[in-house]
Write an enzyme that holds these catalytic residues in place. Sequence first.
Site, short mmCIF file in Angstrom:
data_model
loop_
_atom_site.label_atom_id
_atom_site.label_comp_id
_atom_site.label_asym_id
_atom_site.label_seq_id
_atom_site.Cartn_x
_atom_site.Cartn_y
_atom_site.Cartn_z
N GLU A 1 -24.00 -54.23 -25.22
CA GLU A 1 -24.28 -53.22 -24.10
C GLU A 1 -23.15 -52.97 -23.53
O GLU A 1 -22.59 -53.27 -22.35
CB GLU A 1 -25.23 -54.26 -23.13
CG GLU A 1 -25.74 -53.21 -21.94
CD GLU A 1 -26.23 -53.86 -20.63
OE1 GLU A 1 -27.10 -55.00 -20.98
OE2 GLU A 1 -25.91 -53.72 -19.60
N HIS B 1 -20.72 -50.10 -22.23
CA HIS B 1 -20.68 -48.64 -21.84
C HIS B 1 -19.61 -47.68 -21.87
O HIS B 1 -18.38 -48.14 -22.10
CB HIS B 1 -21.07 -48.72 -20.25
CG HIS B 1 -22.57 -49.20 -19.98
ND1 HIS B 1 -23.46 -49.29 -20.63
CD2 HIS B 1 -22.62 -50.45 -19.31
CE1 HIS B 1 -24.45 -49.87 -20.35
NE2 HIS B 1 -24.00 -50.78 -19.48
N HIS C 1 -32.41 -50.08 -20.62
CA HIS C 1 -31.32 -50.75 -19.70
C HIS C 1 -31.70 -50.21 -18.30
O HIS C 1 -32.53 -49.60 -17.90
CB HIS C 1 -29.86 -49.93 -19.87
CG HIS C 1 -28.95 -50.42 -19.26
ND1 HIS C 1 -28.69 -49.93 -17.82
CD2 HIS C 1 -28.02 -51.05 -19.50
CE1 HIS C 1 -27.66 -50.63 -17.44
NE2 HIS C 1 -26.87 -51.16 -18.25
N ASP D 1 -21.62 -56.13 -21.17
CA ASP D 1 -22.09 -55.22 -20.17
C ASP D 1 -20.60 -54.46 -19.71
O ASP D 1 -20.39 -54.39 -18.50
CB ASP D 1 -22.78 -55.51 -18.83
CG ASP D 1 -23.48 -54.39 -17.95
OD1 ASP D 1 -23.03 -53.32 -18.41
OD2 ASP D 1 -23.82 -54.88 -17.00
MN MN Z 1 -25.22 -52.18 -18.39
#
Ligand code: MN
Length: 341
Positions: free
Chosen positions: A10, A12, A173, A300
Amino acid sequence: MNQHRIIAVEEHFATHRYIEVAGGLDVWSGDALELQQMRSPYGASAWMTEHLSDIPTRLAVMDASGTDVALLSLNPPGVQAYEPVAAATALVESANDEMAEVVRAHPSRFAGLGAVAPQDPQHAATEIERIMGPLGFAGLMICSHTHGQYLDEPMFEPLLAAAEAHGATIYLHPRMPTPQMIGPYQNYGMTAAVWGYQADAGTHAVRLMLSGTLDRHPGLRFVLGHLGEGLPFWMQRIDNRYAFAHKAAAKALGLPTLELTPSEYLQRNFAITTSGMDDEAALRFCLERLGEDSILFAIDYPYEDSDAATQFLRSASIPESARAKISHTNAERWFTLPSAS
Ligand code: MN
């Protein structure tokens, strides 16, 4: 000691061009608060933009933390807030093209989760063909609701059918709750990751289970971040109360007759990730509830600390077999990724 290959799922990404083009688009009125917050000092900063867009910076952070592979995904909420539809579909095509270029340039370090514009479900279906075909991505990411609507609603059938047909796992998400539910989240900083994100994403997943969507599309595979957005903890109660409600008032409540219990859908159709949840007790609970085969590692990036996340993975007091699966083999099974030693 625990030197497993580490795949983080995950992570970005956004290019400067994407940030600039998206910043000039109109935002659906119901998403104005979320976009405003992301463009405020709380969300956007030069540091954030550099970490989202600069590849040498990202690779240095990955190297320092021992992350072998990152599954890149467009910075939430993707293109889902923008209108008109034609602007969102044009933006998502170029964003996917740009991410594919980065992945192609670093095939041993990056894979991609493609983005779609669910505002146009037919376009999303076509984009999923591109995502799983020529773009060579590992799956896709959808940031919860689109203009206040959830994926169980009939308009999204073409999107779900395409994802199922092409074996495209959907990372579901979180994002800010819909305008229908945002009211009480607007105090005390609760709209985003403090509480609102998991409330909305968890609600989305429960809707997919209880609507019969997963009976129509039994092959769909979803991945939930943040150790399942609270659901592993709730499943016994959801099963129990759903059975009670169905028995007592299925007709009055308009409840479909489901083929599985809610927790059986969670087991069959969902995996969860560790993103933002460096909590050993919670991870051990999830291992006990879901087993070793459906928990994946995620950081993340750039919102969470990469070093802390990999350190947690390496040192958590869990069976070594589970650590290996969470580190990489589950990611290789849940997404379309080549397995490597
Ligand atoms: Mn995220």
